[in-house]
Design a protein around this motif. Structure first.
Motif, PDB file in Angstrom:
ATOM      1  N   SER A 176      -6.906   3.746   9.284  1.00  0.00           N
ATOM      2  CA  SER A 176      -6.303   3.513  10.282  1.00  0.00           C
ATOM      3  C   SER A 176      -5.993   2.171  10.197  1.00  0.00           C
ATOM      4  O   SER A 176      -4.994   1.702  10.834  1.00  0.00           O
ATOM      5  CB  SER A 176      -6.824   3.839  11.733  1.00  0.00           C
ATOM      6  N   ARG A 177      -6.361   1.440   9.273  1.00  0.00           N
ATOM      7  CA  ARG A 177      -6.252  -0.288   9.459  1.00  0.00           C
ATOM      8  C   ARG A 177      -4.917  -0.346   8.904  1.00  0.00           C
ATOM      9  O   ARG A 177      -4.505   0.071   7.912  1.00  0.00           O
ATOM     10  CB  ARG A 177      -7.441  -0.791   8.307  1.00  0.00           C
ATOM     11  N   LYS A 178      -4.093  -1.298   9.668  1.00  0.00           N
ATOM     12  CA  LYS A 178      -2.862  -1.729   9.080  1.00  0.00           C
ATOM     13  C   LYS A 178      -2.806  -3.330   9.346  1.00  0.00           C
ATOM     14  O   LYS A 178      -3.783  -4.022  10.569  1.00  0.00           O
ATOM     15  CB  LYS A 178      -1.914  -1.531   9.905  1.00  0.00           C
ATOM     16  N   GLU A 218      -1.477 -11.334   9.460  1.00  0.00           N
ATOM     17  CA  GLU A 218      -2.433 -11.001   8.241  1.00  0.00           C
ATOM     18  C   GLU A 218      -1.277 -10.613   7.123  1.00  0.00           C
ATOM     19  O   GLU A 218      -1.664 -11.380   6.000  1.00  0.00           O
ATOM     20  CB  GLU A 218      -3.160  -9.695   8.626  1.00  0.00           C
ATOM     21  N   LEU A 219      -0.027 -10.045   7.438  1.00  0.00           N
ATOM     22  CA  LEU A 219       0.529  -9.805   6.213  1.00  0.00           C
ATOM     23  C   LEU A 219       1.298 -11.397   5.736  1.00  0.00           C
ATOM     24  O   LEU A 219       1.476 -11.381   4.530  1.00  0.00           O
ATOM     25  CB  LEU A 219       1.857  -9.027   6.711  1.00  0.00           C
ATOM     26  N   ARG A 244      -1.046  -0.173   1.570  1.00  0.00           N
ATOM     27  CA  ARG A 244      -0.242   0.745   1.301  1.00  0.00           C
ATOM     28  C   ARG A 244       0.206   1.447   2.665  1.00  0.00           C
ATOM     29  O   ARG A 244       1.442   1.854   2.758  1.00  0.00           O
ATOM     30  CB  ARG A 244      -0.729   1.853   0.203  1.00  0.00           C
ATOM     31  N   ARG A 245      -0.720   1.744   3.385  1.00  0.00           N
ATOM     32  CA  ARG A 245      -0.558   2.411   4.753  1.00  0.00           C
ATOM     33  C   ARG A 245       0.479   1.616   5.796  1.00  0.00           C
ATOM     34  O   ARG A 245       1.107   2.061   6.501  1.00  0.00           O
ATOM     35  CB  ARG A 245      -1.921   2.662   5.338  1.00  0.00           C
ATOM     36  N   THR A 246       0.129   0.109   5.471  1.00  0.00           N
ATOM     37  CA  THR A 246       0.832  -0.739   6.236  1.00  0.00           C
ATOM     38  C   THR A 246       2.440  -0.649   5.891  1.00  0.00           C
ATOM     39  O   THR A 246       3.248  -0.524   6.873  1.00  0.00           O
ATOM     40  CB  THR A 246       0.577  -2.325   6.077  1.00  0.00           C
ATOM     41  N   ILE A 262       5.365   0.558   8.614  1.00  0.00           N
ATOM     42  CA  ILE A 262       6.556  -0.139   8.762  1.00  0.00           C
ATOM     43  C   ILE A 262       7.925   0.543   8.329  1.00  0.00           C
ATOM     44  O   ILE A 262       9.081   0.671   9.215  1.00  0.00           O
ATOM     45  CB  ILE A 262       6.632  -1.406   7.968  1.00  0.00           C
ATOM     46  N   LEU A 263       7.671   1.305   7.352  1.00  0.00           N
ATOM     47  CA  LEU A 263       8.919   1.983   6.916  1.00  0.00           C
ATOM     48  C   LEU A 263       9.288   3.131   7.918  1.00  0.00           C
ATOM     49  O   LEU A 263      10.262   3.451   8.206  1.00  0.00           O
ATOM     50  CB  LEU A 263       8.747   2.810   5.444  1.00  0.00           C
TER      51      LEU A 263
END
Length: 443
Positions: free
Chosen positions: A240-242, A247-248, A371-373, A377-378
């Motif tokens: 569940s980590r985003k 951080e980005l 990848r999850r992040t 966002i998409l």
């Protein structure tokens, strides 16, 4: 007739005896031993024989040996032995057959024992693991490297005594012990992967006698049941980590000009692609006319890799074009190669992410979290689930996708990637409530 030809056998008499002219054979009989004779044939050959009468009343003549290779005392001893058998009602011919059969059975038993000992040493759990790694490699599966690594660390090194056992004798309790030890060491995901690969290796050996698609090398393992079947699968915990905007921004700022960093940046600009697939890309996989990058998805049980086409947006296309130019200077076919001979090791970008994460501090993250992040966002941008699945190449192995949905989704993917780069730019300039500025450099 026999009485007229009875003499006490001596070396001289045996040597002098020959076949009379016009006869098929001439016999000389020994006075010392009942039924022992010397048969001479026209060609000059001689044989010791024993002639006697069986309990049934029939006459039997047995060849004992050649005078050139057996002494008189030796043949007398053998003749008496054979006569003793006849006196006991035993046919020496059957006794010989039984004796030879027993000798053959003994030799066969010894050969079987020797073969069994060789098989126990050859077809061990260790060699089964090696054979399964070879199978994955022969099928072009990138997971071959991971399988070999998992087996090496958690089977061969952690349990050498079990690895040396014949594979067919490895029990479910021993498999459970290996999985448990890996899990209790804090490596739950590795434990699940270990169980999965062991199950697949045993399953391949079990099916190999009837499945022509599997190498015959698996057959001698003689696997009749899969001991891993009794071990419950370890569910992969859904992450569940985003990464948040701060951080980005920090992650992107840390990426430099080195090849691993460029791979990380292209994976991000392309919507969060799997690193292993990206690193296998070749110069020929990029079409500058259409700004499209072709990857190959080998995940799952598909026998042939699935083509995964990415119509890149401007920033990603610019970076891909520079990588192509770099590869041509190195005279390599690989888009990502340090020296040109082989592609970049797929573990290198992951280690680079770990280093960036350590430098940033805070909660840890890895490539899966990035990848999850991207997908999160998409989704927030309104990109449909189907388009995201096509863009990120996951969940596409079902019947619908394999046989019916032949739409390429090129326009949908291109629109999504253009919107994705625009969204990252909006984060960069602080629009839509973005808290931080993100530098989308493509150096």
């Amino acid at each position: 007739m026999r009485d007229n030809n009875k003499v006490n056998f001596t070396a001289g008499r045996v040597s002098a005896h020959c076949c009379e002219a016009g006869k098929a054979a001439s016999f000389l009989w020994d006075e010392d031993t009942k039924g022992l004779g010397l048969k001479a044939s026209p060609g000059g050959s001689k044989r010791y024989v024993l002639e006697s009468r069986l309990e049934s009343g029939s006459t039997v003549r047995l060849t004992i040996g050649d005078p050139k290779s057996r002494t008189i005392e030796d043949v007398r001893k053998e003749a008496r032995r054979l006569q003793t058998l006849i006196d006991k009602g035993i046919d020496p011919r059957q006794e010989k057959r039984d004796r030879l059969a027993a000798a053959d059975a003994k030799r066969a038993q010894a050969d079987a024992a020797r073969q069994e000992a060789e098989n126990r040493q050859r077809y061990t759990l260790r060699t089964l693991c090696e054979a399964y790694g070879d199978l994955l490699e022969a099928r072009g599966k990138p997971s071959a490297r991971q399988a070999r690594s998992i087996f090496k660390v958690h089977v061969l090194e952690a349990h050498p005594e079990i690895a040396a056992m014949p594979a067919r004798e490895v029990s479910k309790l021993q498999i459970a012990a290996m999985v448990r030890r890996t899990r209790e060491s804090g490596k739950e995901r590795a434990a699940g992967v270990l169980r999965s690969y062991l199950s697949a290796a045993f399953a391949a050996a079990k099916k190999s006698p009837l499945d022509a698609s599997l190498p015959a090398d698996f057959i001698p393992f003689e696997i009749e049941h899969n001991p891993v079947d009794a071990i419950p699968a370890i569910a992969v915990r859904a992450g569940s980590r985003k990464l948040c905007a701060d951080e980005l921004r920090a992650y992107l700022a840390a990426l430099g000009d080195d090849l691993p960093d460029q791979a990380l940046l292209l994976a991000l600009l392309a919507g969060g692609q799997r690193m292993a697939q990206l690193l296998r890309a070749r110069v020929s996989d990029y079409d500058e006319d259409t700004a499209s990058l072709r990857l190959w998805d080998t995940k799952g049980r598909r026998k042939a890799p699935r083509e995964h086409l990415l119509p890149l947006a401007p920033k990603a296309a610019e970076l891909a074009a520079r990588l192509v130019a770099r590869a041509k200077l190195l005279e390599t076919t690989f888009l990502f190669s340090t020296h040109g001979a082989v592609p970049l090791d797929e573990t290198t970008p992951g280690k680079r992410v770990a280093a960036i994460c350590n430098a940033m501090g805070g909660e840890r993250f890895d490539l899966r979290d990035i990848r999850r992040t991207c997908e999160t966002i998409l989704a927030s941008m309104g990109i449909s689930r189907d388009t995201r699945a096509q863009l990120l190449s996951h969940g596409l192995s079902g019947v619908q996708n394999a046989h019916y949905d032949m739409h390429s989704y090129t326009s949908e993917k291109r629109a999504a990637l253009v919107a994705w780069e625009e969204r990252l730019h909006e984060i960069e300039v602080g629009q839509r409530g973005a808290r931080n500025v993100v530098s989308l450099h493509t150096a």
